[in-house]
Motif scaffolding. Structure first.
Motif, PDB file in Angstrom:
ATOM      1  N   ALA A  21       0.859  -1.189   0.108  1.00  0.00           N
ATOM      2  CA  ALA A  21       0.038  -0.253   0.028  1.00  0.00           C
ATOM      3  C   ALA A  21       0.361   1.350  -0.168  1.00  0.00           C
ATOM      4  O   ALA A  21       0.302   2.556   0.077  1.00  0.00           O
ATOM      5  CB  ALA A  21      -0.900  -0.367   1.557  1.00  0.00           C
ATOM      6  N   GLU A  22       1.774   1.100  -0.435  1.00  0.00           N
ATOM      7  CA  GLU A  22       2.595   2.677   0.077  1.00  0.00           C
ATOM      8  C   GLU A  22       4.314   2.317  -1.539  1.00  0.00           C
ATOM      9  O   GLU A  22       4.567   0.904  -2.483  1.00  0.00           O
ATOM     10  CB  GLU A  22       3.523   2.533   1.222  1.00  0.00           C
ATOM     11  N   PRO A  23       4.777   3.131  -1.813  1.00  0.00           N
ATOM     12  CA  PRO A  23       5.922   2.969  -3.089  1.00  0.00           C
ATOM     13  C   PRO A  23       6.540   1.862  -2.607  1.00  0.00           C
ATOM     14  O   PRO A  23       7.052   2.293  -1.520  1.00  0.00           O
ATOM     15  CB  PRO A  23       6.073   4.026  -3.144  1.00  0.00           C
ATOM     16  N   VAL A  24       7.119   1.128  -3.679  1.00  0.00           N
ATOM     17  CA  VAL A  24       7.906   0.491  -3.063  1.00  0.00           C
ATOM     18  C   VAL A  24       9.585  -0.127  -4.588  1.00  0.00           C
ATOM     19  O   VAL A  24       8.444   1.026  -5.395  1.00  0.00           O
ATOM     20  CB  VAL A  24       7.895  -1.330  -2.708  1.00  0.00           C
ATOM     21  N   ARG A  25      10.259  -0.430  -4.713  1.00  0.00           N
ATOM     22  CA  ARG A  25      10.976  -1.293  -5.326  1.00  0.00           C
ATOM     23  C   ARG A  25      11.508  -2.408  -5.441  1.00  0.00           C
ATOM     24  O   ARG A  25      12.753  -2.481  -5.158  1.00  0.00           O
ATOM     25  CB  ARG A  25      12.074   0.421  -5.914  1.00  0.00           C
ATOM     26  N   LEU A 177      -4.481   7.596 -19.727  1.00  0.00           N
ATOM     27  CA  LEU A 177      -3.088   7.840 -19.157  1.00  0.00           C
ATOM     28  C   LEU A 177      -3.236   9.480 -19.001  1.00  0.00           C
ATOM     29  O   LEU A 177      -3.407   9.737 -20.566  1.00  0.00           O
ATOM     30  CB  LEU A 177      -1.824   6.831 -20.035  1.00  0.00           C
ATOM     31  N   ASP A 178      -2.878  10.544 -18.581  1.00  0.00           N
ATOM     32  CA  ASP A 178      -3.037  11.875 -19.120  1.00  0.00           C
ATOM     33  C   ASP A 178      -3.885  12.138 -19.122  1.00  0.00           C
ATOM     34  O   ASP A 178      -3.546  12.965 -19.868  1.00  0.00           O
ATOM     35  CB  ASP A 178      -1.393  11.790 -19.428  1.00  0.00           C
ATOM     36  N   PRO A 206       2.382  11.088 -15.005  1.00  0.00           N
ATOM     37  CA  PRO A 206       1.286  11.505 -13.645  1.00  0.00           C
ATOM     38  C   PRO A 206       0.492   9.987 -13.473  1.00  0.00           C
ATOM     39  O   PRO A 206       1.018   9.129 -14.620  1.00  0.00           O
ATOM     40  CB  PRO A 206      -0.137  11.995 -14.313  1.00  0.00           C
ATOM     41  N   LEU A 207       0.467   9.538 -12.377  1.00  0.00           N
ATOM     42  CA  LEU A 207      -0.212   7.987 -11.567  1.00  0.00           C
ATOM     43  C   LEU A 207      -1.446   8.178 -11.043  1.00  0.00           C
ATOM     44  O   LEU A 207      -1.367   9.658 -10.186  1.00  0.00           O
ATOM     45  CB  LEU A 207       1.019   7.081 -11.285  1.00  0.00           C
ATOM     46  N   ARG A 241       1.363   5.845  -5.160  1.00  0.00           N
ATOM     47  CA  ARG A 241       2.204   7.266  -6.190  1.00  0.00           C
ATOM     48  C   ARG A 241       1.613   7.896  -6.719  1.00  0.00           C
ATOM     49  O   ARG A 241       0.547   7.419  -7.274  1.00  0.00           O
ATOM     50  CB  ARG A 241       3.227   6.889  -7.184  1.00  0.00           C
ATOM     51  N   THR A 242       1.837   8.853  -7.191  1.00  0.00           N
ATOM     52  CA  THR A 242       0.861  10.109  -7.798  1.00  0.00           C
ATOM     53  C   THR A 242       1.665  10.648  -8.854  1.00  0.00           C
ATOM     54  O   THR A 242       1.238  11.437 -10.075  1.00  0.00           O
ATOM     55  CB  THR A 242       1.053  11.839  -7.199  1.00  0.00           C
ATOM     56  N   GLU A 243       3.294  10.360  -9.108  1.00  0.00           N
ATOM     57  CA  GLU A 243       3.885  10.114 -10.726  1.00  0.00           C
ATOM     58  C   GLU A 243       5.029   9.501 -10.337  1.00  0.00           C
ATOM     59  O   GLU A 243       5.541   8.379  -9.010  1.00  0.00           O
ATOM     60  CB  GLU A 243       4.553  11.514 -10.463  1.00  0.00           C
ATOM     61  N   LEU A 244       5.817   9.113 -11.035  1.00  0.00           N
ATOM     62  CA  LEU A 244       6.848   7.985 -11.936  1.00  0.00           C
ATOM     63  C   LEU A 244       7.987   8.942 -12.803  1.00  0.00           C
ATOM     64  O   LEU A 244       7.913   8.489 -13.432  1.00  0.00           O
ATOM     65  CB  LEU A 244       6.465   7.119 -12.220  1.00  0.00           C
TER      66      LEU A 244
END
Length: 321
Positions: A21-25, A177-178, A206-207, A241-244
């Motif tokens: 539920a959060e940004p990861v990599r 997308l966008d 934009p995400l 995430r709101t952007e990448l």
């Protein structure tokens, strides 16, 4: 695209219990699978540690392969249920035939979208006269319970919306997308986009914070949120995430896959997605006896036989192993 493993491992997927539920990599490495002819794929989903990204349940990346003196892709008629297949090419052509009567050559950056619904069968092959290189991805989208028994259908969209920014051309394959929306039919909130970046491009996509995302590396060299990704790997990005940020060190091709985490728990075995063992067993029997899945006409060769079911019960358990 078929799963041609003769001993396919059942994959249990879906449910929100294991959504990050959060940004990861989380960098996912592929498993190499031979698909017949000269085609070998790198399978990213289902993966040892992660089964789905939104409704995306299966991701194969293949090529670029030099098939000038080879037959190229040769996938005989085989069945599907409970899913959509997405054919996406960067190079080459794939001839699609299915039991609805569709016959379509799919070319680079054209969408081939087959909805299996309750049951369909299809074949995929490189045309006899084909380009030298074959490079692309085959993906499955799980259908929600409310739509998994729809009538089978096939869509081909040669023209798709494009989003541009300095150094970026993003083709919207599914979803939006966008502000740009694909004409492909979807049944859950989802997005798929092909990202073509020129060397030196530095962009922020934009995400939707409610979606989970992954980036599949097709070609070139890029950093996705600071993580280097190489062709044939996929970076899972989680939610929130709101952007990448993406930076290209060379001309680069990526696929952005995302969607709302899929709530339902699924059983995926061979080329079927169901909800329990009985559905999978019945689908295998129906394919073996020649009922329900229809017939693919025009393919020069025998259809695929279904492998044996595993000796252990097939149970839906969650999104990760």
């Amino acid at each position: 695209m078929s799963n041609l493993d003769r001993e396919p491992v059942p994959a249990v997927c879906g449910g929100r219990g294991f959504v990050v539920a959060e940004p990861v990599r989380e960098l996912l490495s592929p498993r190499r699978v031979r698909l017949g002819g000269s085609t070998e794929v790198r399978r990213l989903l289902p993966n040892l540690g992660r089964r789905m990204v939104g409704a995306w349940a299966f991701v194969d990346h293949y090529g670029p392969d030099d098939i000038a003196d080879e037959p190229g892709m040769q996938v005989p008629p085989h069945p599907h249920m409970g899913l959509q297949t997405v054919s996406w090419l960067h190079e080459g052509e794939v001839l699609h035939r299915d039991s609805t009567g569709s016959r379509q050559t799919i070319r680079p950056r054209e969408l081939g979208l087959m909805t299996s619904g309750r049951a369909v069968s299809h074949s995929e092959e490189s045309p006899r006269a084909h380009a030298r290189f074959l490079h692309g991805a085959q993906l499955w989208v799980a259908l929600p319970d409310t739509h998994r028994h729809v009538e089978p259908s096939f869509q081909h969209h040669a023209e798709l919306p494009v989003v541009t920014a300095p150094g970026l051309t993003a083709t919207v394959i599914l979803g939006s997308l966008d502000g740009a929306a694909s004409p492909g039919t979807t049944y859950t909130p989802i997005v798929g986009a092909d990202l073509a970046l020129t060397a030196g491009a530095d962009v922020r996509l934009p995400l939707d914070a409610d979606f989970e995302y992954a980036a599949l590396a097709m070609s070139g060299a890029a950093d996705v949120d600071g993580v280097p990704v190489t062709p044939g790997s996929m970076l899972y990005l989680g939610c929130g995430r709101t952007e990448l940020p993406v930076r290209a060190g060379s001309d680069t091709g990526l696929m952005l896959l995302g969607g709302e985490p899929f709530e339902e728990e699924l059983v995926m075995w061979w080329n079927f997605i169901g909800r329990n063992q009985d559905e999978i067993t019945q689908a295998r029997e129906d394919w073996t006896t020649g009922s329900r899945f229809g017939e693919v006409t025009g393919y020069d060769g025998e259809r695929l036989d279904a492998p044996e079911l595993p000796p252990v019960p097939l149970r839906p358990r969650g999104r990760v192993r």
